[in-house]
Enzyme design. Structure first.
Site, PDB file in Angstrom:
ATOM      1  N   TYR A 146     -14.457  21.065  64.038  1.00 51.08           N
ATOM      2  CA  TYR A 146     -13.718  20.137  64.889  1.00 51.08           C
ATOM      3  C   TYR A 146     -13.263  18.999  63.982  1.00 51.08           C
ATOM      4  CZ  TYR A 146     -12.573  16.481  68.183  1.00 51.08           C
ATOM      5  OH  TYR A 146     -11.902  15.503  68.860  1.00 51.08           O
ATOM      6  N   SER A 236     -16.721  25.962  67.778  1.00 52.22           N
ATOM      7  CA  SER A 236     -16.564  24.715  67.040  1.00 52.22           C
ATOM      8  C   SER A 236     -17.492  23.669  67.644  1.00 52.22           C
ATOM      9  CB  SER A 236     -15.116  24.231  67.096  1.00 52.22           C
ATOM     10  OG  SER A 236     -14.912  23.124  66.225  1.00 52.22           O
ATOM     11  N   CYS A 237     -17.622  22.540  66.991  1.00 51.24           N
ATOM     12  CA  CYS A 237     -18.476  21.468  67.510  1.00 51.24           C
ATOM     13  C   CYS A 237     -17.820  20.808  68.722  1.00 51.24           C
ATOM     14  CB  CYS A 237     -18.726  20.410  66.435  1.00 51.24           C
ATOM     15  SG  CYS A 237     -19.785  20.955  65.086  1.00 51.24           S
ATOM     16  N   ASN A 238     -18.673  20.323  69.612  1.00 57.94           N
ATOM     17  CA  ASN A 238     -18.218  19.537  70.756  1.00 57.94           C
ATOM     18  C   ASN A 238     -19.284  18.478  70.997  1.00 57.94           C
ATOM     19  OD1 ASN A 238     -18.281  18.921  73.826  1.00 57.94           O
ATOM     20  ND2 ASN A 238     -16.245  19.804  73.487  1.00 57.94           N
ATOM     21  N   GLY A 244     -23.766  19.920  70.440  1.00 53.74           N
ATOM     22  CA  GLY A 244     -22.935  20.752  71.299  1.00 53.74           C
ATOM     23  C   GLY A 244     -21.943  21.626  70.556  1.00 53.74           C
TER      24      GLY A 244
END
Length: 255
Positions: A146, A236-238, A244
């Site tokens: 991300y 992907s990152c969240n 997350g």
């Protein structure tokens, strides 16, 4: 005196932090270093040769009937020349996601190395090291960072919108020999969990697994899972949850 020294030290730390923050933002906004987008296969011709002596009248007559055969050049060849880790090209409509995909012997190297294997904060889009590729896997898993600039996998977040997914329901992944199309059937955010990155299954476990992923979707998506469908998951990152990830799950369309 001590108070002055403390203030100087704090000022120095703040200045260093400020410089690192600016550097990080500049790197995040830099362009991902990737080769040009692949083009359609180009057709060349192969001329059938003769082992006969062309000075001979008979062989000249045969040579006049030489046939030519069209040959399709594989655009993936040049990417293999650039990086032998190349496994395909990912493209998703409605997003900037249009990148080559690589695979290493682990899931760490391409976190901070680009397609050319140079160190880069944006890394590369890469396939899970446990995957085989070439459409042979039950579940293909692709990772990407991300980024604040919107590059790499940042725009996976767009699929958290039901209306966006309805307008852009498919994922295209072209491996070195076949263009594959996948239909999105589940999108959700959750903590990093090994249950979402299983790559091999027994008998009918794949169908059950896909149904579980579908049930976890943040919103219902019209889809039809038949048999044991080949799956692909983009991750992907969240940062909306602790540690997350955003997960976009899709199944291969075979018809």
């Amino acid at each position: 005196m001590r108070k002055t020294s403390l203030l100087v030290a704090l000022a120095s730390l703040f200045f260093l932090f400020f410089i690192l923050m600016i550097q990080s933002q500049l790197e995040q906004s830099s362009t991902a270093s990737v080769p040009s987008i692949p083009t359609e296969n180009t057709e060349t011709t192969f001329e059938q040769s003769s082992i006969l002596d062309l000075n001979d009248q008979e062989s000249e007559a045969i040579a006049s009937q030489v046939q030519t055969f069209p040959i399709q050049s594989n655009p993936s060849a040049k990417y293999y020349d650039l990086n032998s880790d190349y496994v395909g090209w990912l493209k998703i409509g409605g997003t900037v996601i249009d990148y080559p995909v690589v695979k290493s012997s682990d899931n760490k190297f391409y976190l901070n190395h680009d397609f050319y294997k140079d160190e880069h904060i944006l890394g590369a889009i890469f396939m899970d090291y446990r995957n085989i590729g070439m459409g042979q896997d039950d579940h293909t898993i692709l990772y990407g960072h991300y980024t604040q600039s919107g590059l790499m996998f940042a725009e996976l977040d767009k699929f958290l919108s039901e209306s966006f997914t309805n307008k852009n329901p498919t994922i295209n992944f072209m491996d070195p020999y076949t263009k594959r199309t996948y239909k999105i059937f589940s999108v959700h955010v959750a903590e990093a969990d090994s249950n979402y990155i299983k790559t091999s299954f027994k008998e009918d476990d794949l169908k059950k697994y896909a149904e579980k992923l579908k049930a976890n979707s943040a919103y219902p998506i019209d889809s039809e899972l038949k048999g044991n469908p080949k799956l692909i998951t983009l991750i992907s990152c969240n940062y909306s949850v602790d540690d997350g990830r955003v997960y976009v799950h899709a199944y291969e369309i075979t018809e």
